[in-house]
Design an enzyme around this catalytic site. Structure first.
Site, PDB file in Angstrom:
ATOM      1  N   SER A  53       0.811  -1.219   0.000  1.00 39.00           N
ATOM      2  CA  SER A  53       0.000   0.000   0.000  1.00 39.00           C
ATOM      3  C   SER A  53       0.846   1.271   0.000  1.00 39.00           C
ATOM      4  O   SER A  53       2.018   1.269   0.400  1.00 39.00           O
ATOM      5  CB  SER A  53      -0.925  -0.004   1.222  1.00 39.00           C
ATOM      6  OG  SER A  53      -1.693  -1.173   1.237  1.00 39.00           O
TER       7      SER A  53
HETATM    8  C1  LIG Z   1      -3.558  -3.907  -0.479  1.00 37.30           C
HETATM    9  S1  LIG Z   1      -3.041  -5.539  -0.218  1.00 37.30           S
HETATM   10  C2  LIG Z   1      -2.433  -5.526   1.435  1.00 37.30           C
HETATM   11  C3  LIG Z   1      -1.299  -4.576   1.649  1.00 37.30           C
HETATM   12  C4  LIG Z   1      -0.457  -4.881   2.823  1.00 37.30           C
HETATM   13  N1  LIG Z   1      -1.155  -4.860   4.088  1.00 37.30           N
HETATM   14  C5  LIG Z   1       0.798  -4.039   2.899  1.00 37.30           C
HETATM   15  O1  LIG Z   1       1.598  -4.331   3.787  1.00 37.30           O
HETATM   16  O2  LIG Z   1       1.006  -3.106   2.093  1.00 37.30           O
HETATM   17  C6  LIG Z   1      -4.563  -6.393  -0.008  1.00 37.30           C
HETATM   18  C7  LIG Z   1      -4.420  -7.873   0.195  1.00 37.30           C
HETATM   19  O3  LIG Z   1      -5.648  -8.382   0.651  1.00 37.30           O
HETATM   20  C8  LIG Z   1      -5.725  -9.712   0.227  1.00 37.30           C
HETATM   21  N2  LIG Z   1      -7.107 -10.203   0.350  1.00 37.30           N
HETATM   22  C9  LIG Z   1      -8.161 -10.055  -0.488  1.00 37.30           C
HETATM   23  N3  LIG Z   1      -9.251 -10.674   0.001  1.00 37.30           N
HETATM   24  C10 LIG Z   1      -8.877 -11.218   1.175  1.00 37.30           C
HETATM   25  C11 LIG Z   1      -9.549 -11.999   2.153  1.00 37.30           C
HETATM   26  N4  LIG Z   1     -10.840 -12.338   2.032  1.00 37.30           N
HETATM   27  N5  LIG Z   1      -8.850 -12.405   3.238  1.00 37.30           N
HETATM   28  C12 LIG Z   1      -7.535 -12.073   3.386  1.00 37.30           C
HETATM   29  N6  LIG Z   1      -6.853 -11.359   2.474  1.00 37.30           N
HETATM   30  C13 LIG Z   1      -7.503 -10.922   1.406  1.00 37.30           C
HETATM   31  C14 LIG Z   1      -5.169  -9.693  -1.189  1.00 37.30           C
HETATM   32  O4  LIG Z   1      -4.710 -10.975  -1.583  1.00 37.30           O
HETATM   33  C15 LIG Z   1      -4.050  -8.664  -1.049  1.00 37.30           C
HETATM   34  O5  LIG Z   1      -2.802  -9.272  -0.878  1.00 37.30           O
END
Ligand SMILES: C[S@@+](CC[C@H](N)C(=O)[O-])C[C@H]1O[C@@H](n2cnc3c(N)ncnc32)[C@H](O)[C@@H]1O
Length: 373
Positions: free
Chosen positions: A68
């Site tokens: 992010s």
């Molecule tokens: C924006 S990224 C996370 C960024 C991260 N926290 C960072 O350190 O920058 C969003 C993540 O959410 C995950 N995601 C989507 N749906 C999800 C779910 N139902 N449960 C867990 N993770 C999920 C995606 O695979 C993706 O890797």
């Protein structure tokens, strides 16, 4: 100092000088965590730019995972107010934010991060180890169900767009806990910090943001109809045929001036709270704009040059046989808004709800209330 350390210090300086970071503990965490380790495929300059780093796309080219944007991460950490010793759950892993959470929770705290995508958790595990955060627990699972093994949590930080507060998150949050979640409401996403108050949640702060969409059982709450986006609970709302925008356009102006650069998302949510048929009009040739629809007509917010270069005047445009009625309603609410600010509550489906505008989700009601500013 190495090149990475110099760039990191410059990023922290930028986040502090713009007011994005005001808590010195968060500034120190940003100074400590080597972001470039978590985005090894991009040059150092990009690793320390205030920008999102895409990590993965699906077959249709839609972004499904990213590291992010630092300013969004910082704003959400400010909202989360992690204390030394906190037990923290992060939903959506990238490694970087988990490392920051680890710094903030300190030696007495714990951090668990969960992601639905095994590629993401495998990479996060390896990179957290490399950066010296081997004690962050990384779990591959659908975050809709939280991670019961690590509960209860003092803080839950959701880093993926959610449409609802999953029951498991409430169950796994301590009675005085806080959850920070990018919640999608009527087509817009805001990171809301909610405190648990008894059996419901009350918002403490909100900030606009954008995240990839939640996958798994908690995903897909929106539907597209003829270029209009409705939420899942608006299934009864009618909409006009595709060609409505080709009908003659009517326009009305309100006399209300808004700053040209000001996002109108609070106004749009006010319109969503007060006008039946609210939806979002968007498309290749259209900006994303608030609208109201009936079976044969459509009205949407418009702007024209305002009293000087910095302002626009708000108004609305309409198409279809009932355009004038819709524009009257919209203008009335444009005038009634007067800069009001929203607060939010979340109640489980069932109990009596407080006054306000209620958005029905699968597991809860989100109540929007408006305060004069
Ligand atoms: C924006 S990224 C996370 C960024 C991260 N926290 C960072 O350190 O920058 C969003 C993540 O959410 C995950 N995601 C989507 N749906 C999800 C779910 N139902 N449960 C867990 N993770 C999920 C995606 O695979 C993706 O890797």
């Amino acid at each position: 100092m190495t090149g990475a350390a110099l760039l990191r210090t410059a990023l922290v300086h930028h986040l502090v000088s713009t007011g994005t970071i005001s808590d010195p503990r968060i500034a120190a965490a940003f100074e400590s965590v080597p972001r470039h380790v978590f985005v090894p495929h991009v040059p150092l300059q990009l690793a320390y730019a205030d920008d999102v780093v895409p990590m993965k796309q699906d077959e249709a080219g839609v972004l499904t995972s990213s590291v992010s944007q630092p300013s969004i991460v910082a704003l959400m950490l400010q909202q989360a107010a992690i204390r030394p010793g906190d037990r923290v759950l992060e939903i959506g892993s990238g490694g970087y934010n988990a490392a920051l959470l680890r710094e903030l929770a300190g030696p007495g705290g714990t951090v668990t991060t969960v992601d639905i995508d095994a590629d993401v958790t495998k990479r996060a595990r390896a990179l957290l180890d490399e950066a010296g955060y081997g004690d962050v627990v990384v779990v591959c699972a659908d975050g809709e169900f939280g991670v019961p093994e690590g509960a209860p949590y003092d803080r839950i930080v959701v880093t993926v767009t959610a449409w609802d507060i999953a029951p498991a998150w409430l169950r796994q949050l301590r009675p005085d806990g806080r959850i920070v979640v990018p919640l999608r409401l009527r087509g817009q996403t805001r990171s809301i910090a909610f405190d648990r108050v008894g059996e419901h949640l009350e918002s403490r702060s909100t900030t606009m943001c954008g995240f990839v969409s939640m996958q798994g059982v908690g995903g897909h709450y929106e539907r597209q109809e003829a270029g209009l986006t409705f939420d899942e609970d608006q299934e009864e709302e009618p909409h006009p045929e595709d060609g409505v925008l080709t009908l003659r356009r009517e326009r009305r102006w309100s006399g209300i001036q808004a700053l040209r650069e000001e996002p109108l998302l609070d106004l749009y949510l006010w319109l969503a709270s007060t006008l039946p048929g609210y939806c979002v009009l968007s498309g290749d040739d259209w900006p994303w704009v608030a609208a109201i629809a009936t079976a044969d007509s459509l009205a949407y917010v418009s702007t024209r040059p305002g009293r000087d270069d910095f302002h626009v005047e708000l108004g609305c445009s309409g198409h279809g046989p009932n355009a004038n009625v819709l524009m009257d309603r919209m203008l009335q609410q444009l005038c009634a808004w007067a800069g009001k600010q929203p607060t939010f509550q979340v109640h489980a489906v069932g109990p009596e709800l407080p006054p306000g505008f209620h958005i029905a989700r699968r597991h809860s009601y989100i109540t929007v209330r408006w305060e004069d500013c």
